[in-house]
Design an enzyme around this catalytic site. Structure first.
Site, short mmCIF file in Angstrom:
data_model
loop_
_atom_site.label_atom_id
_atom_site.label_comp_id
_atom_site.label_asym_id
_atom_site.label_seq_id
_atom_site.Cartn_x
_atom_site.Cartn_y
_atom_site.Cartn_z
N HIS A 52 0.85 -1.18 0.00
CA HIS A 52 0.00 0.00 0.00
C HIS A 52 0.89 1.24 0.00
CE1 HIS A 52 0.96 -1.16 4.12
NE2 HIS A 52 1.16 0.14 4.27
N HIS A 93 6.43 5.90 -2.12
CA HIS A 93 7.02 4.67 -2.66
C HIS A 93 6.21 3.48 -2.17
CE1 HIS A 93 8.69 4.83 1.38
NE2 HIS A 93 8.85 3.51 1.29
#
Length: 185
Positions: free
Chosen positions: A40, A127
């Site tokens: 996620h 990221h």
């Protein structure tokens, strides 16, 4: 309960990320690989939160999301923190509407600080963590594998909501469960 705020990644993209992980695994690096279903984009880690605070957190997230509107992000590029030679975390990068993403993250940060939570002391670096490196047995194959992926481009997707997630640490790894969702409007 241990919580964080995140953008969830569509399943088809998680499957693409699993293939990218397989490429890196072949380099012989020893790592704790993130299970694809658990990948996620974290906007804010909250840590331990009393269950009684969840309604206030959801209300603050609703305020943070107000007038944000949806936006598109793409998964592009690969790298490692702090650097490829001394990698501790290997990641896929985020491109697309990074300005809207940064604005949303800043609004979430401010909303949580408004509830008395600590401000993150590091700059937001969007990221997706593929794995946490334990040992790079042989640098050349590792650097070659990472270099092959540096320009990777996966499917993009529309971000139309953010999620409040529970993180349960288990011997088999962390299990993430959505406990609340706020639409971006």
């Amino acid at each position: 309960m241990r919580t964080f705020i995140a953008i969830e990644i569509p399943d088809e993209i998680k499957r693409e990320m699993a293939r990218a992980q397989e490429q890196l695994k072949r380099s012989g690096v020893e790592a704790g690989w993130t299970r694809p279903e658990g990948i996620h984009l974290t906007l804010k880690f909250l840590g331990e939160v009393e269950e009684s605070r969840i309604p206030d957190i959801m209300a603050a997230l609703t305020g943070a999301a107000r007038n944000t509107g949806g936006f598109r992000i793409e998964i592009a590029g690969a790298g490692a923190f702090p650097n490829p030679k001394n990698a501790r975390v290997v990641w896929l990068g985020i491109s697309g509407d990074r300005d809207k993403l940064a604005t949303l993250q800043a609004a979430v940060e401010e909303a949580m600080v408004g509830l008395g939570m600590e401000r993150e002391d590091r700059a937001f670096t969007p990221h997706l963590t593929l794995g946490r490196i334990k040992d790079i047995r042989s640098r050349d194959p590792w650097l070659a594998a990472l270099n092959e992926m540096k320009d990777i481009r996966l499917t993009g997707f529309e971000v139309d909501h953010i999620s409040l997630m529970r993180s349960e640490l288990k011997p088999s790894g962390a299990v993430y469960t959505e406990i609340g969702k706020v639409e971006l409007n």
